[in-house]
Design a protein around this motif. Structure first.
Motif, short mmCIF file in Angstrom:
data_model
loop_
_atom_site.label_atom_id
_atom_site.label_comp_id
_atom_site.label_asym_id
_atom_site.label_seq_id
_atom_site.Cartn_x
_atom_site.Cartn_y
_atom_site.Cartn_z
N SER A 65 64.03 70.75 114.93
CA SER A 65 64.70 69.48 115.15
C SER A 65 63.88 68.30 114.63
N LEU A 66 62.57 68.37 114.83
CA LEU A 66 61.70 67.26 114.45
C LEU A 66 61.12 67.42 113.06
N GLU A 67 61.43 68.56 112.43
CA GLU A 67 60.93 68.84 111.08
C GLU A 67 59.42 68.66 111.00
N LEU A 68 58.73 69.29 111.98
CA LEU A 68 57.29 69.14 112.08
C LEU A 68 56.55 69.99 111.05
N ARG A 69 57.18 71.09 110.62
CA ARG A 69 56.48 72.01 109.72
C ARG A 69 57.36 72.32 108.51
N PRO A 70 57.34 71.50 107.49
CA PRO A 70 58.14 71.80 106.30
C PRO A 70 57.71 73.11 105.67
N GLN A 71 58.68 73.83 105.10
CA GLN A 71 58.48 75.12 104.45
C GLN A 71 57.98 76.18 105.43
N THR A 72 58.28 75.98 106.70
CA THR A 72 57.96 76.95 107.74
C THR A 72 59.21 77.25 108.54
N VAL A 73 59.49 78.52 108.79
CA VAL A 73 60.65 78.92 109.57
C VAL A 73 60.18 79.38 110.95
N VAL A 74 60.78 78.82 111.99
CA VAL A 74 60.42 79.17 113.36
C VAL A 74 61.44 80.17 113.91
N PHE A 75 60.94 81.30 114.42
CA PHE A 75 61.80 82.34 114.98
C PHE A 75 61.62 82.42 116.50
N VAL A 76 62.70 82.77 117.15
CA VAL A 76 62.65 83.07 118.59
C VAL A 76 62.45 84.57 118.73
N PHE A 77 61.41 84.96 119.44
CA PHE A 77 61.08 86.38 119.59
C PHE A 77 60.60 86.64 121.01
N ALA A 78 61.18 87.64 121.63
CA ALA A 78 60.75 88.05 122.97
C ALA A 78 60.12 89.43 122.87
N ARG A 79 58.82 89.53 123.18
CA ARG A 79 58.14 90.82 123.12
C ARG A 79 58.74 91.76 124.16
N LEU A 80 58.92 93.01 123.77
CA LEU A 80 59.56 93.99 124.64
C LEU A 80 58.62 95.15 124.87
N ASP A 81 58.31 95.41 126.13
CA ASP A 81 57.41 96.51 126.50
C ASP A 81 58.15 97.42 127.47
N LEU A 278 67.86 75.82 106.15
CA LEU A 278 67.67 76.32 104.80
C LEU A 278 67.60 77.84 104.76
N PHE A 279 66.88 78.43 105.73
CA PHE A 279 66.76 79.89 105.78
C PHE A 279 68.13 80.52 105.99
N CYS A 280 68.89 79.99 106.95
CA CYS A 280 70.20 80.56 107.27
C CYS A 280 71.16 80.43 106.09
N GLU A 281 71.09 79.30 105.38
CA GLU A 281 71.95 79.12 104.21
C GLU A 281 71.63 80.14 103.13
N GLU A 282 70.33 80.40 102.92
CA GLU A 282 69.94 81.35 101.90
C GLU A 282 70.38 82.77 102.27
N VAL A 283 70.20 83.14 103.55
CA VAL A 283 70.63 84.46 103.99
C VAL A 283 72.15 84.59 103.88
N GLN A 284 72.87 83.53 104.28
CA GLN A 284 74.34 83.57 104.17
C GLN A 284 74.76 83.76 102.72
N GLY A 285 74.10 83.08 101.80
CA GLY A 285 74.42 83.23 100.39
C GLY A 285 74.18 84.65 99.89
N SER A 286 73.06 85.24 100.33
CA SER A 286 72.75 86.61 99.94
C SER A 286 73.78 87.59 100.49
#
Length: 324
Positions: A65-81, A278-286
């Protein structure tokens, strides 16, 4: 307040249908009606703590939202044990909530790139699901040589099977396009063959039952494709496609509520997700490019469908023959 405007727009899109924006802001932040009104009208600035609380509640990345890290993609990940009692149950409950929320969106579009047997379909057959969980657990815990039956008994004690059914039904209630390819079953069959050679099945009939459930599942999927509907009765729309090339990493592309998200499969049972534009648009295009290469297996495409499903069933017979 441009960043706040963009962030609150994402929050509003992530809220369940029928919820009043101002009332939900007031509830989540625990503020009075006046402050909630001023926040919604962009007349009051969110504190950092308030923004963090909204981000956690609705699974929104502040970095995005704040565009703090250009050219970086942030993923939501929950470790599963799976060695922690109750952790997989909690994971399934969260997954079910996400699926049900998405299914309620009137503009839902879902594309599933199938590079392994979808866990949503496997959950219609508990033993098959336990094996997928077992294979993942053994990969992550190579020193624990627990037999399959003991592993299954441990998870059965957590009463997971009703949740398996709920998650499977939730997916069947989502219209989708599925992209399969020639080797979509290979990861599961290779794991079955590998672990049978390691003699992890203490009961002689276990692997035969797993193969039987897999055969029944393939015939069920063939029926879904023939009707272009998932599930029993009317069901939700299904467009099943066959890619002539490897379609790439297993993934879900979900468009719902004006938002696009990509879920990448990490293994047979867990994943990570992002809404990075940007990541989602590229994946959608692919994915769109891959769909243009595909043959339809749905509806009237009986010859292609029977040839494909028949080939998968033949691979099961070959495995049975090898094991005898």
């Amino acid at each position: 307040m441009e960043h706040q405007r963009k962030f609150l727009g994402q929050v509003e899109k992530a809220m369940p249908a029928g919820v009043r924006f101002k009332s939900e802001i007031q509830r989540v932040l625990g503020v009075d009606r006046h402050r909630a009104y001023r926040i919604v009208q962009r007349k009051a600035k969110l504190t950092l703590d308030e923004a963090a609380k909204l981000a956690r509640t609705y699974g929104i990345s502040l970095d995005e939202s704040l565009e703090l890290r250009p050219q970086t993609v942030v993923f939501v990940f929950a470790r599963l044990d799976l060695s922690i009692p109750g952790e997989y149950r909690s994971y399934l409950e969260r997954l079910l909530a996400v699926l049900e929320n998405a299914a309620g969106s009137p503009d839902l579009e879902l594309v599933f790139v199938v590079d392994d047997l979808p866990i949503f379909y496997a959950m219609e057959f508990p033993l098959l699901t336990y094996f997928k969980l077992f294979a993942w657990y053994r990969d992550m815990n190579p020193d624990d040589e627990v037999p399959f039956e003991d592993f299954r008994a441990r998870l059965q004690g957590e009463d997971l099977e009703p949740l398996f059914g709920s998650v499977s039904r939730a997916y069947r209630n989502m219209p989708s396009t599925e992209i399969w390819y020639a080797h979509s079953l290979s990861p599961l069959l290779l794991h079955l063959d590998y672990y049978r050679q390691l003699k992890v099945f203490r009961e002689p009939g276990t692997w035969q039952t797993i193969l039987g459930q897999l055969e029944a599942l393939l015939k069920r999927v063939e029926n879904y494709a023939a009707r272009s509907k998932k599930g029993i009765g009317e069901g939700c729309d299904l467009e099943m496609c066959l890619s002539p090339v490897h379609p790439g990493h297993g993934k879900l592309v979900v468009n719902a509520g004006g938002r696009r998200r990509v879920v990448l499969k990490l293994h047979s049972i867990n994943s990570m997700a992002t809404g990075d534009t940007l990541f989602c648009e590229e994946v959608q295009g692919s994915v769109n490019g891959n769909i243009r290469k595909c043959k339809s297996l749905s509806g009237k495409s009986e010859i292609e469908r029977k040839a494909y499903i028949g080939g998968l069933l033949k691979s099961l017979k070959q495995l049975r023959k090898k094991w005898k």
